[in-house]
Design a protein around this motif. Structure first.
Motif, PDB file in Angstrom:
ATOM      1  N   MET A   1      30.087  35.743  44.723  1.00  0.00           N
ATOM      2  CA  MET A   1      30.563  36.109  43.396  1.00  0.00           C
ATOM      3  C   MET A   1      31.491  35.034  42.828  1.00  0.00           C
ATOM      4  SD  MET A   1      28.933  38.753  42.634  1.00  0.00           S
ATOM      5  CE  MET A   1      29.734  38.912  41.036  1.00  0.00           C
ATOM      6  N   GLU A   2      32.315  34.449  43.670  1.00  0.00           N
ATOM      7  CA  GLU A   2      33.192  33.360  43.221  1.00  0.00           C
ATOM      8  C   GLU A   2      32.368  32.161  42.757  1.00  0.00           C
ATOM      9  OE1 GLU A   2      35.721  32.688  46.588  1.00  0.00           O
ATOM     10  OE2 GLU A   2      36.741  34.613  46.331  1.00  0.00           O
ATOM     11  N   CYS A   3      31.283  31.894  43.461  1.00  0.00           N
ATOM     12  CA  CYS A   3      30.400  30.791  43.098  1.00  0.00           C
ATOM     13  C   CYS A   3      29.747  31.061  41.743  1.00  0.00           C
ATOM     14  CB  CYS A   3      29.352  30.595  44.184  1.00  0.00           C
ATOM     15  SG  CYS A   3      28.318  29.153  43.939  1.00  0.00           S
ATOM     16  N   ARG A   4      29.310  32.277  41.525  1.00  0.00           N
ATOM     17  CA  ARG A   4      28.731  32.652  40.230  1.00  0.00           C
ATOM     18  C   ARG A   4      29.761  32.449  39.129  1.00  0.00           C
ATOM     19  NH1 ARG A   4      24.974  37.945  40.289  1.00  0.00           N
ATOM     20  NH2 ARG A   4      26.095  38.212  38.330  1.00  0.00           N
ATOM     21  N   PHE A   5      30.985  32.894  39.383  1.00  0.00           N
ATOM     22  CA  PHE A   5      32.049  32.779  38.398  1.00  0.00           C
ATOM     23  C   PHE A   5      32.323  31.304  38.076  1.00  0.00           C
ATOM     24  CE2 PHE A   5      36.405  33.236  36.763  1.00  0.00           C
ATOM     25  CZ  PHE A   5      36.181  34.233  35.826  1.00  0.00           C
ATOM     26  N   ARG A   6      32.360  30.469  39.117  1.00  0.00           N
ATOM     27  CA  ARG A   6      32.569  29.026  38.899  1.00  0.00           C
ATOM     28  C   ARG A   6      31.452  28.427  38.059  1.00  0.00           C
ATOM     29  NH1 ARG A   6      33.871  29.053  44.315  1.00  0.00           N
ATOM     30  NH2 ARG A   6      31.912  28.017  44.854  1.00  0.00           N
ATOM     31  N   TYR A   7      30.221  28.867  38.310  1.00  0.00           N
ATOM     32  CA  TYR A   7      29.090  28.378  37.523  1.00  0.00           C
ATOM     33  C   TYR A   7      29.305  28.695  36.045  1.00  0.00           C
ATOM     34  CZ  TYR A   7      24.456  27.959  35.508  1.00  0.00           C
ATOM     35  OH  TYR A   7      23.406  27.621  34.697  1.00  0.00           O
ATOM     36  N   PHE A   8      29.696  29.920  35.753  1.00  0.00           N
ATOM     37  CA  PHE A   8      29.886  30.306  34.365  1.00  0.00           C
ATOM     38  C   PHE A   8      31.062  29.572  33.723  1.00  0.00           C
ATOM     39  CE2 PHE A   8      27.621  34.319  35.733  1.00  0.00           C
ATOM     40  CZ  PHE A   8      26.425  33.953  35.138  1.00  0.00           C
ATOM     41  N   LEU A   9      32.084  29.254  34.494  1.00  0.00           N
ATOM     42  CA  LEU A   9      33.187  28.452  33.958  1.00  0.00           C
ATOM     43  C   LEU A   9      32.739  27.020  33.686  1.00  0.00           C
ATOM     44  CD1 LEU A   9      36.235  29.585  36.138  1.00  0.00           C
ATOM     45  CD2 LEU A   9      35.802  30.093  33.722  1.00  0.00           C
ATOM     46  N   LYS A  10      31.933  26.498  34.568  1.00  0.00           N
ATOM     47  CA  LYS A  10      31.441  25.121  34.439  1.00  0.00           C
ATOM     48  C   LYS A  10      30.442  24.985  33.287  1.00  0.00           C
ATOM     49  CE  LYS A  10      29.496  21.444  37.313  1.00  0.00           C
ATOM     50  NZ  LYS A  10      29.063  21.070  38.660  1.00  0.00           N
ATOM     51  N   PHE A  11      29.646  26.017  33.060  1.00  0.00           N
ATOM     52  CA  PHE A  11      28.611  25.989  32.027  1.00  0.00           C
ATOM     53  C   PHE A  11      28.766  27.189  31.087  1.00  0.00           C
ATOM     54  CE2 PHE A  11      26.727  24.079  35.882  1.00  0.00           C
ATOM     55  CZ  PHE A  11      26.489  22.795  35.404  1.00  0.00           C
ATOM     56  N   PRO A  12      29.817  27.199  30.278  1.00  0.00           N
ATOM     57  CA  PRO A  12      30.078  28.365  29.426  1.00  0.00           C
ATOM     58  C   PRO A  12      28.952  28.662  28.434  1.00  0.00           C
ATOM     59  CG  PRO A  12      31.523  26.541  28.847  1.00  0.00           C
ATOM     60  CD  PRO A  12      30.810  26.151  30.107  1.00  0.00           C
ATOM     61  N   ARG A  13      28.273  27.646  27.999  1.00  0.00           N
ATOM     62  CA  ARG A  13      27.159  27.862  27.061  1.00  0.00           C
ATOM     63  C   ARG A  13      26.038  28.659  27.738  1.00  0.00           C
ATOM     64  NH1 ARG A  13      24.687  22.950  23.611  1.00  0.00           N
ATOM     65  NH2 ARG A  13      22.829  23.985  22.862  1.00  0.00           N
ATOM     66  N   TYR A  14      25.735  28.295  28.984  1.00  0.00           N
ATOM     67  CA  TYR A  14      24.722  29.032  29.738  1.00  0.00           C
ATOM     68  C   TYR A  14      25.185  30.459  30.033  1.00  0.00           C
ATOM     69  CZ  TYR A  14      22.416  24.541  30.627  1.00  0.00           C
ATOM     70  OH  TYR A  14      21.783  23.329  30.503  1.00  0.00           O
TER      71      TYR A  14
END
Length: 137
Positions: free
Chosen positions: A18-31
Motif C-alpha cells: 500500500m505504501e508503494c501504491r501511495f508513492r506511485y500516486f505521489l510520483k505521478f499525480p496526473r496518473y
C-alpha cells in the motif's frame, strides 16, 4: 501502474504494498487522477472498456493478497477461497463507497489520497480484526 508495482520489492507485506501504491500516486499525480476517476467514477460509456483494461491490475492485487494470506495462519473455519472471496466483496463495497454521491465532484487527487489511506486501514481490519476475541471493557 501495474508494471511499476511489479518492479518493486515488498514481498508479502500488504502494508508495504500500500505504501508503494501511495508513492506511485505521489510520483505521478496526473496518473492518480486518471486512475481514480476511471476506477471510482467512470463515464457510463466507458465502463466496459475500463473494466477490461483493469483486469491485469485486479489480477495482480488478488495475487498480492493471496501471497500475503499464504504467510498467515487462517482460522480453522476459514479457507483461502473464503478469504479471497471476502477480499473481493470488501474491495467492491469499499470502491462503491468512494463512488457514492458523497464523493461526486471531489478532486480526484484528494479522493485518491483518502482512498489509499483508508484502504490501508481497511486491509488491516480485514486481516487482523477490530477487537480482541472475548475481550470486554
Amino acid at each position: 501502474m501495474t508494471a511499476y508495482l511489479q518492479g518493486q520489492d515488498f514481498g508479502t507485506d500488504l502494508q508495504r504494498y500500500m505504501e508503494c501504491r501511495f508513492r506511485y500516486f505521489l510520483k505521478f499525480p496526473r496518473y492518480a487522477g486518471i486512475f481514480f476517476e476511471a476506477m471510482l467514477q467512470p463515464p457510463t460509456g466507458l465502463k466496459a472498456e475500463i473494466k477490461k483494461r483493469k483486469e491485469n491490475f485486479d489480477r495482480y492485487n488478488r495475487c498480492i493478497y493471496r501471497n500475503a494470506l499464504a504467510e498467515m495462519t487462517l482460522r480453522k473455519d476459514i479457507t483461502e477461497k473464503d478469504a479471497l472471496e471476502y477480499y473481493e466483496i470488501m474491495q467492491e463495497m469499499f470502491n462503491g463507497y468512494f463512488s457514492s454521491p458523497a464523493y461526486s465532484g471531489k478532486d480526484f487527487q484528494a479522493l485518491g489520497s483518502e482512498h489509499e489511506n483508508r484502504l490501508s486501514k481497511i486491509l488491516d481490519f480485514m486481516l487482523y480484526g477490530i477487537a480482541e476475541r472475548g475481550a470486554k471493557q
